[in-house]
Design a protein around this motif. Sequence first.
Motif, PDB file in Angstrom:
ATOM      1  N   SER A 135       0.843  -1.191   0.000  1.00 24.89           N
ATOM      2  CA  SER A 135       0.000   0.000   0.000  1.00 24.89           C
ATOM      3  C   SER A 135       0.882   1.246   0.000  1.00 24.89           C
ATOM      4  O   SER A 135       2.084   1.170   0.275  1.00 24.89           O
ATOM      5  CB  SER A 135      -0.893   0.002   1.236  1.00 24.89           C
ATOM      6  N   GLU A 138       2.643   1.704   3.240  1.00 24.29           N
ATOM      7  CA  GLU A 138       3.693   0.697   3.442  1.00 24.29           C
ATOM      8  C   GLU A 138       4.909   1.011   2.574  1.00 24.29           C
ATOM      9  O   GLU A 138       6.060   0.843   2.999  1.00 24.29           O
ATOM     10  CB  GLU A 138       3.149  -0.701   3.106  1.00 24.29           C
ATOM     11  N   GLN A 139       4.638   1.491   1.352  1.00 26.80           N
ATOM     12  CA  GLN A 139       5.747   1.847   0.460  1.00 26.80           C
ATOM     13  C   GLN A 139       6.560   2.990   1.066  1.00 26.80           C
ATOM     14  O   GLN A 139       7.786   2.993   1.010  1.00 26.80           O
ATOM     15  CB  GLN A 139       5.218   2.256  -0.916  1.00 26.80           C
ATOM     16  N   ASN A 187       1.014  10.255   3.295  1.00 23.94           N
ATOM     17  CA  ASN A 187      -0.010   9.265   2.925  1.00 23.94           C
ATOM     18  C   ASN A 187      -0.345   8.296   4.058  1.00 23.94           C
ATOM     19  O   ASN A 187      -0.913   7.242   3.810  1.00 23.94           O
ATOM     20  CB  ASN A 187       0.482   8.435   1.735  1.00 23.94           C
TER      21      ASN A 187
END
Lengths: 234, 245
Positions: free
Chosen positions: B141, B144-145, B169
């Motif tokens: 996601s 997570e990135q 984000n």
Amino acid sequence: MNDFDTALATAWRLIAAGDAALMDIVVLSLGVSLTAVLIASILGLPLGATIALARFRGRDAVVVAINALMGLPPVVAGLFVYLLLSRSGPLGAYGLLFTPTAMVVAQVVLVTPIIAALTRQIVDDLWREYRDELTSLGAGKLRAVPTLIWDARLSLVTVVLAGLGRAMAEVGAILVVGGNIAGVTRTMTTAIALETSKGDLALALGLGIVLLTLVLVINAVAHFAGVAARRAAG
Amino acid sequence: MHAPASILPLHIDGLSFEAGGALLLDNVSATLRPGLRTVILGPNGAGKSLLLRLCHGLLAPTGGALRWGAFCNGDEERVRRRQAMVFQRPVLLRRSALANITYALALRGVRPRARRVAEARAALERLGLAPLAERPARVLSGGEQQRLALARAWALSPDVLFLDEPTANLDPAASRAVEAAVEAIHAAGTKIVMTTHDLGQARRLADEILFLCGGRLLEQTPAATFFHAPRTPEAAAFLRGELVG
Ligand SMILES: Nc1ncnc2c1ncn2[C@@H]1O[C@H](COP(=O)(O)OP(=O)(O)OP(=O)(O)O)[C@@H](O)[C@H]1O
Ligand SMILES: [Mg+2]
């Protein structure tokens, strides 16, 4: 219509009977084109990626030239290799003319620009996205080339397939340098050309159907392998 | 030659950047010292990302210069090897989360492979990404990135870490994890230079504020002073949530 029915029947008969001459032709065709595409990929992928990253005077001219070479008529490529390999040519001493090796060389000349040009475009776009990140991590341009090729691998499979399609379909280059010698340099496309000129349209079409089926199978395998890889790797 | 302990401080000397006839950064001068967490604030389009990219050496200034502590000019490559950056939109390679970090470690000359893997796993662990180690980075996601990009930067143990809106984000829990990570990286001796639009985060993390507006550096002020009594009317308006720039 009638020709077409006979052709289908002929194609089926050829395949079902496992006709030895046909098998030779199929094996040679595949062997020549696959070898040529392998070599063209080894040359064209890094070449295209390097041009994408390199900044030098005359780069635009090189890009235009390679793009134009994608449309190189096979006969011209054949003629060029013929002149190289003919007895009086610079490589004449090796006696390669009218051998499968000569056919491979001609197809490498034909396919390398296609792979290099399409790779250049794809890697160019990817480099725009990656440049800051790779530079930040400390990858110089030389180190970035294999990274970009690897990250573009799913798109590059299509590029290699385009090259293979071109190689399997062409007749001009291998006819000129191979000579369509039965049992030695006769491939599917040169055999089709010969049978057509002899008026055996059914056999020609039958061979055409075999060729088409082969190309279809290769592309189907590559496509579904790509779909699976994309699903796994994002 | 013995490598100096740190490439800092960074002297930013009359830095300007012009593109397409527009002066995007106008004569910015500041000194970034080790040990202080520097947070760059300013409205959209102020030039914050641009300033980070210039400092990191990804862009060449059209005016002025950067001087890194003991290093003189011409050491650009060596100096960048002791920095790391987490981008506003991080780019992850099409390979596993773990391999994204080992790749970066390999570029920094960490050997052998076993050591790279161990360090990469530790970095994932620190940001709660250990269960995702084998996942392809591109299917993670957005949040997570972003955390993976931070884990990658952290693994490089740079002298300076530039972070461009590292929590833009993220959900609140992930934001807290990133803030904790930034604290830990700072505590381990890495100079933090970050941008954010989250004023609460700036209050929590900053030791000093650089306030940019319209390409000009209006303030370099200790954080406590900045939030309490900004020196410029633009900064005061920005803190009140008014449109400036
Ligand atoms: N390479 C470039 N060429 C031309 N214009 C650029 C370039 N990089 C940035 N700009 C412009 O410079 C200005 C500042 O951009 P920058 O990305 O630094 O803003 P920012 O302060 O980070 O804003 P945000 O808070 O929205 O991220 C913008 O108007 C942008 O369009
Ligand atoms: Mg920005």
